[in-house]
Design an enzyme around this catalytic site. Structure first.
Site, PDB file in Angstrom:
ATOM      1  N   ARG A 103       0.826  -1.205   0.000  1.00 29.77           N
ATOM      2  CA  ARG A 103       0.000   0.000   0.000  1.00 29.77           C
ATOM      3  C   ARG A 103       0.857   1.250   0.000  1.00 29.77           C
ATOM      4  O   ARG A 103       1.768   1.395   0.819  1.00 29.77           O
ATOM      5  CB  ARG A 103      -0.910   0.007   1.237  1.00 29.77           C
ATOM      6  CG  ARG A 103      -1.950   1.106   1.203  1.00 29.77           C
ATOM      7  CD  ARG A 103      -2.904   1.000   2.359  1.00 29.77           C
ATOM      8  NE  ARG A 103      -2.389   1.648   3.538  1.00 29.77           N
ATOM      9  CZ  ARG A 103      -3.154   2.179   4.487  1.00 29.77           C
ATOM     10  NH1 ARG A 103      -4.467   2.086   4.388  1.00 29.77           N
ATOM     11  NH2 ARG A 103      -2.628   2.759   5.538  1.00 29.77           N
ATOM     12  N   THR A 107      -1.243   7.591  -0.751  1.00 27.31           N
ATOM     13  CA  THR A 107      -2.491   7.542  -1.509  1.00 27.31           C
ATOM     14  C   THR A 107      -3.426   6.433  -1.053  1.00 27.31           C
ATOM     15  O   THR A 107      -4.607   6.430  -1.427  1.00 27.31           O
ATOM     16  CB  THR A 107      -2.197   7.337  -2.998  1.00 27.31           C
ATOM     17  OG1 THR A 107      -1.605   6.034  -3.189  1.00 27.31           O
ATOM     18  CG2 THR A 107      -1.244   8.395  -3.516  1.00 27.31           C
ATOM     19  N   ASP A 199      -2.905  -3.149  11.762  1.00 25.53           N
ATOM     20  CA  ASP A 199      -2.292  -3.719  10.561  1.00 25.53           C
ATOM     21  C   ASP A 199      -2.135  -5.221  10.743  1.00 25.53           C
ATOM     22  O   ASP A 199      -1.336  -5.680  11.556  1.00 25.53           O
ATOM     23  CB  ASP A 199      -0.927  -3.066  10.304  1.00 25.53           C
ATOM     24  CG  ASP A 199      -0.333  -3.478   8.973  1.00 25.53           C
ATOM     25  OD1 ASP A 199      -0.088  -4.684   8.780  1.00 25.53           O
ATOM     26  OD2 ASP A 199      -0.104  -2.598   8.125  1.00 25.53           O
ATOM     27  N   ASP A 202       1.502  -6.655  10.137  1.00 30.91           N
ATOM     28  CA  ASP A 202       2.422  -6.363  11.227  1.00 30.91           C
ATOM     29  C   ASP A 202       2.140  -7.235  12.440  1.00 30.91           C
ATOM     30  O   ASP A 202       3.064  -7.714  13.114  1.00 30.91           O
ATOM     31  CB  ASP A 202       2.324  -4.883  11.625  1.00 30.91           C
ATOM     32  CG  ASP A 202       3.018  -3.964  10.628  1.00 30.91           C
ATOM     33  OD1 ASP A 202       3.910  -4.450   9.906  1.00 30.91           O
ATOM     34  OD2 ASP A 202       2.671  -2.782  10.580  1.00 30.91           O
TER      35      ASP A 202
END
Length: 211
Positions: A103, A107, A199, A202
């Site tokens: 990602r 943006t 996340d 992660d």
């Protein structure tokens, strides 16, 4: 939205509680992702076509059924890797094809960096594995690539999906089925699912999270 299948089950609710908790250790988080992946996987495969077969038992022959379709698992790297092993337990003969995306933090759009799909040999059914369906951008790219490859049927398996991502995927691909444990209502200004779980990559791989 007939193609959105939300898994309503007490065990899903129980394991989601541990998954969302920020104090859950990485080892437990990985195990919980696995349990939820298997639960979602059972629902996502319950209507696969089968064909009759006959096998010998220690006593006599038995009439049975076996899968009549070739299945491919397509984890979206890297978080999708956490869903592969439990799905392989359900589908040991399924091939695994990797598509790598990351990602752009400015943006929030996905960028592809790894694609080793062959020119031919597409499976009949592809199960796209992505624990977190946020904006739907990554899934959008993967589904388009699988259609280009020649996959007959595509099913998306996610643990937590955001409503904006669900709306995007089902609008863009009305024939694709989406199986999820839960749908969260929104995204924050960084395109993270709210309330979500942070996340997933992660937390699965115990790498430092970006504040």
């Amino acid at each position: 939205m007939n193609n959105l299948i939300k898994i309503d089950h007490p065990l899903v609710e129980h394991h989601l509680c541990r998954l969302r908790d920020k104090t859950t250790r990485s080892s437990e988080f990985r195990a919980t992702i696995g349990r939820l992946s298997m639960l979602v996987g059972v629902y996502a495969t319950q209507d696969l076509s089968t064909k009759p077969c006959r096998v010998p038992t220690p006593i006599t022959d038995a009439n049975c059924h076996e899968l009549a379709v070739r299945i491919g698992l397509v984890p979206i790297l890297r978080a999708g890797l956490g869903m592969v092993e439990p799905l392989q337990q359900l589908l040991p003969d399924a091939a695994v094809w990797h598509l790598g995306l990351y990602r752009n933090e400015e943006t929030a759009e996905p960028i592809g960096y790894y694609d080793k799909l062959p020119m031919s040999g597409a499976p009949n059914v592809a199960l796209v594995l992505d624990p977190m369906l946020a904006t739907g951008g990554s899934v959008d790219l993967v589904v388009r690539r699988l259609i280009e490859w020649g996959v007959d049927e595509i099913r998306i398996l996610s643990i937590i999906a955001a409503q904006p991502g669900v709306d995007r995927v089902l609008s863009d691909f009305p024939k694709v089925k989406l199986f999820v444990a839960v749908v969260d209502p929104e995204l924050n200004d960084r395109s993270f699912i709210v309330p979500g779980l942070g996340d997933a990559g992660d937390r699965i791989f115990d790498t430092p999270q970006t504040e």
